[in-house]
Design a protein around this motif. Sequence first.
Motif, PDB file in Angstrom:
ATOM      1  N   ALA A   1       0.887  -1.168   0.000  1.00  0.00           N
ATOM      2  CA  ALA A   1       0.000   0.000   0.000  1.00  0.00           C
ATOM      3  C   ALA A   1       0.915   1.206   0.000  1.00  0.00           C
ATOM      4  O   ALA A   1       1.922   1.239   0.718  1.00  0.00           O
ATOM      5  CB  ALA A   1      -0.917   0.015   1.216  1.00  0.00           C
ATOM      6  N   GLY A   2       0.595   2.183  -0.816  1.00  0.00           N
ATOM      7  CA  GLY A   2       1.475   3.344  -0.886  1.00  0.00           C
ATOM      8  C   GLY A   2       0.937   4.428  -1.791  1.00  0.00           C
ATOM      9  O   GLY A   2      -0.236   4.444  -2.159  1.00  0.00           O
ATOM     10  N   THR A   3       1.834   5.315  -2.176  1.00  0.00           N
ATOM     11  CA  THR A   3       1.477   6.484  -2.970  1.00  0.00           C
ATOM     12  C   THR A   3       2.161   6.422  -4.328  1.00  0.00           C
ATOM     13  O   THR A   3       3.344   6.086  -4.415  1.00  0.00           O
ATOM     14  CB  THR A   3       1.908   7.767  -2.236  1.00  0.00           C
ATOM     15  OG1 THR A   3       1.355   7.762  -0.913  1.00  0.00           O
ATOM     16  CG2 THR A   3       1.428   9.012  -2.972  1.00  0.00           C
ATOM     17  N   VAL A   4       1.420   6.740  -5.364  1.00  0.00           N
ATOM     18  CA  VAL A   4       1.972   6.735  -6.712  1.00  0.00           C
ATOM     19  C   VAL A   4       2.979   7.874  -6.860  1.00  0.00           C
ATOM     20  O   VAL A   4       2.664   9.040  -6.600  1.00  0.00           O
ATOM     21  CB  VAL A   4       0.862   6.866  -7.768  1.00  0.00           C
ATOM     22  CG1 VAL A   4       1.468   6.989  -9.174  1.00  0.00           C
ATOM     23  CG2 VAL A   4      -0.085   5.675  -7.695  1.00  0.00           C
ATOM     24  N   VAL A   5       4.197   7.536  -7.292  1.00  0.00           N
ATOM     25  CA  VAL A   5       5.248   8.518  -7.527  1.00  0.00           C
ATOM     26  C   VAL A   5       5.220   8.984  -8.977  1.00  0.00           C
ATOM     27  O   VAL A   5       5.271  10.170  -9.270  1.00  0.00           O
ATOM     28  CB  VAL A   5       6.635   7.926  -7.188  1.00  0.00           C
ATOM     29  CG1 VAL A   5       7.748   8.916  -7.520  1.00  0.00           C
ATOM     30  CG2 VAL A   5       6.690   7.503  -5.724  1.00  0.00           C
ATOM     31  N   ARG A   6       5.143   8.037  -9.884  1.00  0.00           N
ATOM     32  CA  ARG A   6       5.052   8.352 -11.307  1.00  0.00           C
ATOM     33  C   ARG A   6       4.454   7.170 -12.032  1.00  0.00           C
ATOM     34  O   ARG A   6       4.361   6.059 -11.482  1.00  0.00           O
ATOM     35  CB  ARG A   6       6.419   8.708 -11.900  1.00  0.00           C
ATOM     36  CG  ARG A   6       7.446   7.611 -11.805  1.00  0.00           C
ATOM     37  CD  ARG A   6       8.648   7.852 -12.678  1.00  0.00           C
ATOM     38  NE  ARG A   6       8.302   7.777 -14.095  1.00  0.00           N
ATOM     39  CZ  ARG A   6       9.199   7.554 -15.052  1.00  0.00           C
ATOM     40  NH1 ARG A   6      10.477   7.400 -14.740  1.00  0.00           N
ATOM     41  NH2 ARG A   6       8.837   7.482 -16.312  1.00  0.00           N
ATOM     42  N   VAL A   7       4.027   7.391 -13.268  1.00  0.00           N
ATOM     43  CA  VAL A   7       3.390   6.329 -14.030  1.00  0.00           C
ATOM     44  C   VAL A   7       4.040   6.227 -15.403  1.00  0.00           C
ATOM     45  O   VAL A   7       4.616   7.196 -15.923  1.00  0.00           O
ATOM     46  CB  VAL A   7       1.871   6.576 -14.199  1.00  0.00           C
ATOM     47  CG1 VAL A   7       1.189   6.632 -12.840  1.00  0.00           C
ATOM     48  CG2 VAL A   7       1.601   7.857 -14.988  1.00  0.00           C
ATOM     49  N   GLY A   8       3.945   5.036 -15.983  1.00  0.00           N
ATOM     50  CA  GLY A   8       4.447   4.815 -17.326  1.00  0.00           C
ATOM     51  C   GLY A   8       3.606   5.539 -18.362  1.00  0.00           C
ATOM     52  O   GLY A   8       2.470   5.960 -18.098  1.00  0.00           O
TER      53      GLY A   8
END
Length: 340
Positions: free
Chosen positions: A66-73
């Motif tokens: 469980a966590g926070t999105v840093v960046r996406v493809g």
Amino acid sequence: MRAFVVSKYTQPLREADVPEPTVGERDVLVQVRAAGLNQLDAMIRAGAFKHVLPYKLPLILGNDVAGTVVRVGREVRAFTPGDEVYGRPDKDRIGTFAERIAVSEADLAIKPASITMTEAGSLPLVALTAWQALVERGNVQPGQKVLIHAGAGGVGSIAIQLAKHLGAIVATTASGSNAEFVRELGADIVIDYRTQDFERLLDGYDLVLDSLGGENLAESLRVLKTGGKVIGTAGPPDPAFAREMSLNPMLRLAITALSSSIRRQARKLGVSYEFLFMRASGDQLTQITALVEQGVLRPVVDRVFGFDQTPQALRSLAAGGIRGKAVITASIRPAATRVR
């Protein structure tokens, strides 16, 4: 980036600096806030699956995040930086005992807003196991009788709640000290495995979810009605599993032999046995999220460890006595370098 790795099977975890994850076009880079502990982690470390899951060592363990999105493809559409997410990475891409992990978009879901990161980190693997056993394979219907072994454990504590929601009559095995706890989760019948024999007390069951294996699995076959099914997560893998894993012919033969005895016993009784090795699924987690938000499913977190306590946390699994799940939590430390 910091992570806890296994350099050789059976060896203790050690902290190491590892490269930042590679983020593919359909991947999501997640800053890990919480990672659930599972018996699967201990089994992988011990080399239990090394013939069917040939992980490259050194290996970062961890099957819940469980966590926070840093960046996406570039091709990701469902998530954006800042989203709070949870998931079980695909079996070939585990490694949540780290500061960050790249996960396929298809394996993630938005975290339920009504629970904490720690609670969300406890859910993916056990909730998906319960869902795939009871909904996908078991097709549990109202009024059916379901036996869930180890009801106070990680899978059991969620499976009891889900089975009850599906309308089943739920029996479970647990220690006497956990009897009231599993009743609160929804169990109708509680068998104290230390003083009672469930095989003598139960009969005519439609489905058994067995996470113990061994003689417990064989006895579970005998509480089923004709046409009933045992779904096992700790028993011998079956030929269907070998096909799903695309194993080579020699391994398929070996796995067929491993499970031949229990499948033969099942046939004689007019019942069946299936092995379940749960798979990652963001779509199923989205359905689970809805049940969490409705109050149907509640996470059960018994112990919380800091990131630096990861080796100690994994050792705690062997000691047993955990109600529900133990979870590792991590304070956020931004990436030192830009991830490409």
